[in-house]
Design an enzyme around this catalytic site. Structure first.
Site, PDB file in Angstrom:
ATOM      1  CG  PHE A  39      -0.227   0.449   2.508  1.00  0.00           C
ATOM      2  CD1 PHE A  39      -0.052   1.797   2.804  1.00  0.00           C
ATOM      3  CD2 PHE A  39       0.276  -0.486   3.408  1.00  0.00           C
ATOM      4  CE1 PHE A  39       0.617   2.203   3.960  1.00  0.00           C
ATOM      5  CE2 PHE A  39       0.941  -0.089   4.554  1.00  0.00           C
ATOM      6  CZ  PHE A  39       1.105   1.260   4.826  1.00  0.00           C
ATOM      7  CB  SER A  81       4.529  -7.398   5.434  1.00  0.00           C
ATOM      8  OG  SER A  81       3.665  -8.439   5.003  1.00  0.00           O
ATOM      9  CE  LYS A 141      -2.970  -8.500  -3.989  1.00  0.00           C
ATOM     10  NZ  LYS A 141      -3.613  -7.341  -3.355  1.00  0.00           N
ATOM     11  CD  GLU A 163      -5.367  -6.009   0.289  1.00  0.00           C
ATOM     12  OE1 GLU A 163      -4.513  -5.869  -0.612  1.00  0.00           O
ATOM     13  OE2 GLU A 163      -5.230  -6.792   1.239  1.00  0.00           O
ATOM     14  CD  GLU A 176       8.633  -2.635   8.122  1.00  0.00           C
ATOM     15  OE1 GLU A 176       8.039  -3.714   7.932  1.00  0.00           O
ATOM     16  OE2 GLU A 176       9.068  -1.933   7.193  1.00  0.00           O
ATOM     17  CB  CYS A 212      10.376  -0.285   2.506  1.00  0.00           C
ATOM     18  SG  CYS A 212      11.089   0.306   0.983  1.00  0.00           S
TER      19      CYS A 212
HETATM   20  P1  NAD Z   1       1.491  -6.494   2.997  1.00  0.00           P
HETATM   21  O1  NAD Z   1       2.445  -7.626   2.996  1.00  0.00           O
HETATM   22  O2  NAD Z   1       0.442  -6.467   4.042  1.00  0.00           O
HETATM   23  O3  NAD Z   1       0.723  -6.426   1.587  1.00  0.00           O
HETATM   24  C1  NAD Z   1       1.453  -6.525   0.382  1.00  0.00           C
HETATM   25  C2  NAD Z   1       0.642  -7.378  -0.596  1.00  0.00           C
HETATM   26  O4  NAD Z   1       0.546  -8.710  -0.084  1.00  0.00           O
HETATM   27  C3  NAD Z   1      -0.763  -6.850  -0.774  1.00  0.00           C
HETATM   28  O5  NAD Z   1      -1.068  -6.849  -2.133  1.00  0.00           O
HETATM   29  C4  NAD Z   1      -1.617  -7.813   0.023  1.00  0.00           C
HETATM   30  O6  NAD Z   1      -2.871  -8.036  -0.561  1.00  0.00           O
HETATM   31  C5  NAD Z   1      -0.817  -9.093   0.030  1.00  0.00           C
HETATM   32  N1  NAD Z   1      -0.940  -9.832   1.305  1.00  0.00           N
HETATM   33  C6  NAD Z   1      -1.032  -9.298   2.537  1.00  0.00           C
HETATM   34  N2  NAD Z   1      -1.117 -10.268   3.463  1.00  0.00           N
HETATM   35  C7  NAD Z   1      -1.079 -11.441   2.795  1.00  0.00           C
HETATM   36  C8  NAD Z   1      -1.123 -12.805   3.196  1.00  0.00           C
HETATM   37  N3  NAD Z   1      -1.251 -13.160   4.470  1.00  0.00           N
HETATM   38  N4  NAD Z   1      -1.053 -13.758   2.250  1.00  0.00           N
HETATM   39  C9  NAD Z   1      -0.924 -13.418   0.953  1.00  0.00           C
HETATM   40  N5  NAD Z   1      -0.896 -12.141   0.523  1.00  0.00           N
HETATM   41  C10 NAD Z   1      -0.960 -11.160   1.417  1.00  0.00           C
HETATM   42  O7  NAD Z   1       2.365  -5.161   3.012  1.00  0.00           O
HETATM   43  P2  NAD Z   1       1.832  -3.670   3.142  1.00  0.00           P
HETATM   44  O8  NAD Z   1       1.389  -3.453   4.542  1.00  0.00           O
HETATM   45  O9  NAD Z   1       0.920  -3.357   2.040  1.00  0.00           O
HETATM   46  O10 NAD Z   1       3.183  -2.842   2.873  1.00  0.00           O
HETATM   47  C11 NAD Z   1       4.073  -2.485   3.896  1.00  0.00           C
HETATM   48  C12 NAD Z   1       5.236  -3.430   3.975  1.00  0.00           C
HETATM   49  O11 NAD Z   1       5.904  -3.470   2.719  1.00  0.00           O
HETATM   50  C13 NAD Z   1       6.285  -2.998   4.972  1.00  0.00           C
HETATM   51  O12 NAD Z   1       6.757  -4.129   5.662  1.00  0.00           O
HETATM   52  C14 NAD Z   1       7.388  -2.398   4.124  1.00  0.00           C
HETATM   53  O13 NAD Z   1       8.677  -2.435   4.694  1.00  0.00           O
HETATM   54  C15 NAD Z   1       7.302  -3.288   2.925  1.00  0.00           C
HETATM   55  N6  NAD Z   1       7.880  -2.637   1.750  1.00  0.00           N
HETATM   56  C16 NAD Z   1       9.092  -3.078   1.323  1.00  0.00           C
HETATM   57  C17 NAD Z   1       9.699  -2.453   0.237  1.00  0.00           C
HETATM   58  C18 NAD Z   1      11.041  -2.907  -0.231  1.00  0.00           C
HETATM   59  O14 NAD Z   1      11.398  -2.615  -1.370  1.00  0.00           O
HETATM   60  N7  NAD Z   1      11.799  -3.628   0.589  1.00  0.00           N
HETATM   61  C19 NAD Z   1       9.068  -1.395  -0.417  1.00  0.00           C
HETATM   62  C20 NAD Z   1       7.806  -0.988   0.043  1.00  0.00           C
HETATM   63  C21 NAD Z   1       7.227  -1.631   1.133  1.00  0.00           C
END
Ligand code: NAD
Length: 537
Positions: free
Chosen positions: A188, A265, A212, A215, A420, A320
Site C-alpha cells: 500500500f 511485508s 494486483k 487492496e 518494524e 520501507c
Molecule cells: P502487505 O504484505 O500487508 O501487503 C502486500 C501485498 O501482499 C498486498 O497486495 C496484500 O494483498 C498481500 N498480502 C497481505 N497479506 C497477505 C497474506 N497473508 N497472504 C498473501 N498475501 C498477502 O504489506 P503492506 O502493509 O501493504 O506494505 C508495507 C510493507 O511493505 C512494509 O513491511 C514495508 O517495509 C514493505 N515494503 C518493502 C519495500 C522494499 O522494497 N523492501 C518497499 C515498500 C514496502
C-alpha cells in the site's frame, strides 16, 4: 484539473465535484467542504483484456480516506473466473506481444512516460485520497516510478545480446527472451512507484502482465492502466485484478504465470516466495525493514538533524526506507533534544492541507498497532521523549493520525526495536564506538537500508565496507538508487536474488537463450558428412 470519474471506477451515484484551491505551485490544498462531501459510491473495476469491467465479486473491501474515514471506493475480491480470464487474456496477448518489434515497444514506453508526466497531479490526488500522503510526497511517489519508465525508453540498448565466432564458420550468440505471463503483487505504501517498478519493465521486455495492486489503494494503478491503454499497450498485455489472499494464491498457483514480483511485508513475502518457488516460478520479493541511521559525533549537525527528521517522519514513517532507528555514537547523543524540537515542529494534517509534513497512517489498525508498540517501549523501560499519540488535527478528528514520536534508552531486546513499526516513530540507541554501531546494525535481522552521517572519509569507507545492508547512504538518509542501478537489499529484507528495476529488472523478466550456428563455407561445395563429436576447434 478534471474530476471525471476514473476509468477504473464505476460511479454508482453522482456527487458534487470537490472545490479546488490552486496556488502558485499548482494544486496545494482542498477546501474543507471538498473533504466532507457526501460519501461517494464508487467501485474499483478490474482491467482485463483491455476492458474496465465491473467485478461480480461477492466480497468487497471498503476503502476509506485515512484522514477522514469517508468511503472512497469499494475494492472487489476478484472472482476465480475473473482471475482465470485475466490469465487467459494475458496468455493470448503474449503470442503476439512477444513478437512486437523492440522499437514499437520502446515507442509505447516513450508515450507512457509522457502520459504519466501529464497526469502527475491526477495520480497524486488519488494517492492522497486513498493512501493519505501529502500531495507533494504523492507526486514524489509517481516521479520515482516514472523514472523507471523513462529508463525503459532505452530498451533497445538493454536487450542487446552477445555474439562471438567460436570456431571457423561457427557463431554463438545470445537472445534475451521474455518469460511469458508475469504477476505483480504490490504493497500500500507506494501505490504508483511500486507497480511502476514492475509492469513497464515486464511489458517492455515482451512479457504480458497481471498486476494486483494493494487492496488498500488501487486507484493509482487503475489510472496507470488507463494511461497504458492510451499509450497503445494492446489489450491483454496489461491486466489488473484485485483482492487479497485469494488473488495472491491464484498468482502463486496459476501455471501460465511464470514469474512473480512482490513488494510488501515479511509475512506475505516469505509465504509468496515459498509458494511461488515451489510451483517453479521465478520470484523476486522485497520485504520489511528496520533501517539504522548511524550518527557520528563529527557529522554536520544541521544536515544530520534535518535528514533524520525527514527520513524518520516523512510519509508518516510508512516507507520501507524510512530511517526508523537512530544509533548515536559517543557525544552525538547530546543532539537528541534538538532532534526532538525539529520533529515537534512538523505539521501533522491531511495531505492536501498547506504545509502538511506528516499525513495519517493507512488504517485505524495500523495506528493502534503503532500506539501499542510505543506503550510496549515504556513498559519495557525506554523513555518517550516526544509522544505523538495524543496529536489533535483540527478538522480531521477521525483521521488515523500519529504525531512524530521519539523513544530513547531503547535496547535491542525491546519489541519496539525488534519489530518494524511503519509509523512516524524513531527509536534511538546509544553506543560508544563505530564498531559497536556496525555490529548493532548487522545484528538486526533486516538489511534494507542504512545511512552514516560523518565528515570523515575514512569512517564512511570503513562503514561501507563492513556493513551488511543492501542500500547504504553516506550523509544521504534515504539512499534509494535511481533506475540505472537496482533496488538492492540483504538478509531478511529480500527473497530471491534478482533485484527490481535497472539492468537487474531486465534480467528478472527475461531468460537467455544461446544459439550456436554453423554455416560452413565449404558445405557450399563438399558432400562428405562428419561423424566426429563437434569440438568447436
Ligand atoms: P502487505 O504484505 O500487508 O501487503 C502486500 C501485498 O501482499 C498486498 O497486495 C496484500 O494483498 C498481500 N498480502 C497481505 N497479506 C497477505 C497474506 N497473508 N497472504 C498473501 N498475501 C498477502 O504489506 P503492506 O502493509 O501493504 O506494505 C508495507 C510493507 O511493505 C512494509 O513491511 C514495508 O517495509 C514493505 N515494503 C518493502 C519495500 C522494499 O522494497 N523492501 C518497499 C515498500 C514496502
Amino acid at each position: 484539473m478534471s474530476f471525471a470519474p476514473l476509468q477504473g471506477l464505476r460511479l454508482f451515484r453522482s456527487r458534487a465535484a470537490p472545490k479546488l484551491r490552486v496556488g502558485s505551485k499548482g494544486l496545494r490544498s482542498f477546501s474543507r467542504s471538498a473533504i466532507s462531501f457526501e460519501t461517494p459510491k464508487y467501485a474499483t473495476l478490474n482491467y482485463i483484456n483491455g476492458k474496465f469491467v465491473e467485478s461480480k465479486a461477492k466480497e468487497w473491501i471498503d476503502l476509506r480516506n485515512p484522514a477522514t474515514q469517508e468511503l472512497v471506493t469499494r475494492v472487489p475480491q476478484s472472482t476465480p473466473e475473473e482471475l482465470k480470464e485475466a490469465a487467459r487474456s494475458a496468455s493470448e496477448a503474449f503470442k503476439t506481444w512477444r513478437n512486437a518489434s523492440v522499437l514499437s515497444r520502446q515507442r509505447k514506453m516513450l508515450d507512457l512516460q509522457a502520459l504519466i508526466r501529464d497526469n502527475m497531479d491526477r495520480l497524486a490526488k488519488s494517492i492522497v485520497e486513498e493512501q493519505g500522503k501529502t500531495f507533494p510526497d504523492a507526486k514524489g511517489d509517481v516521479l520515482r516510478g516514472l523514472q523507471v519508465v523513462e529508463m525503459m525508453c532505452g530498451l533497445p540498448d538493454f536487450t542487446l545480446g552477445q555474439m562471438t565466432e567460436v570456431a571457423k564458420d561457427m557463431d554463438t550468440y545470445t537472445i534475451r527472451e521474455p518469460l511469458g505471463v508475469v504477476g505483480g503483487i504490490c504493497p500500500f505504501n507506494f501505490p504508483a512507484m511500486i507497480p511502476l517498478w514492475m509492469f513497464p519493465v515486464a511489458i517492455a521486455t515482451g512479457n504480458t502482465c497481471i498486476i494486483k495492486p494493494s487492496e488498500k489503494d488501487p486507484g493509482a494503478m487503475m489510472i496507470l492502466a488507463e494511461l497504458a491503454e492510451k499509450a497503445g499497450i494492446p489489450k491483454g498485455v496489461l491486466n489488473v485484478v484485485h483482492g487479497s489472499v485469494d488473488t495472491v494464491n491464484f498468482i502463486c498457483d496459476e501455471p501460465s504465470i511464470k514469474a512473480i514480483s512482490f513488494v510488501g511485508s515479511d509475512h506475505a513475502g516469505k509465504y509468496i516466495h515459498a509458494r511461488g518457488s515451489a510451483n517453479g516460478k521465478r520470484v523476486q520479493a522485497n520485504l520489511g525493514a528496520k533501517n539504522h541511521g548511524v550518527i557520528m559525533p563529527d557529522a554536520n549537525k544541521n544536515h544530520t538533524l534535518n535528514a533524520l527528521t525527514g527520513a524518520a517522519f516523512g510519509a508518516a514513517g510508512q516507507r520501507c526506507m524510512a530511517l526508523s532507528t537512530a544509533v548515536f555514537v559517543g557525544e552525538a547523543k547530546h543532539w537528541l533534544p534538538e532532534l526532538v524540537e525539529r520533529a515537534r515542529a512538523l505539521k501533522v494534517s491531511e495531505g492536501f492541507q498547506e504545509n502538511t509534513d506528516v499525513g495519517p497512517l493507512i488504517s485505524p489498525q495500523a495506528l493502534q498497532r503503532a500506539k501499542d508498540l510505543i506503550q510496549s517501549s515504556i513498559d519495557e523501560g525506554a523513555t518517550v521523549l516526544l509522544d505523538g499519540r495524543d496529536v489533535k488535527v483540527p478538522g480531521f478528528e477521525k483521521g488515523n493520525f500519529l504525531g512524530p514520536t521519539i523513544i530513547k534508552d531503547v535496547k535491542t531486546h525491546m519489541k519496539c526495536y525488534q519489530e518494524e513499526i511503519f509509523a512516524p516513530v524513531l527509536v534511538c540507541l546509544c553506543v560508544d564506538t563505530l564498531d559497536e554501531a556496525i555490529e548493532l546494525t548487522n545484528s538486526n535481522r533486516y538489511g534494507n537500508g542504512t545511512a552514516i552521517f560523518t565528515t570523515s572519509g575514512s569512517v564512511s569507507k570503513k562503514f561501507v565496507k563492513e556493513i551488511d545492508v543492501g542500500q547504504v547512504g553516506v550523509n544521504v538518509p534515504i539512499p534509494v538508487p535511481l533506475p540505472m542501478f537496482a533496488f538492492t537489499g540483504s538478509r531478511d529484507s529480500i527473497r530471491g536474488d534478482i533485484n527490481f528495476y535497472g539492468r537487474s529488472g531486465i534480467q528478472f523478466y527475461t531468460q537467455l537463450k544461446t544459439v550456436t550456428a554453423l554455416w560452413r563455407e565449404e558445405d557450399a561445395v563438399s558432400s562428405r558428412a562428419s561423424v566426429d563429436m563437434p569440438t568447436m576447434q
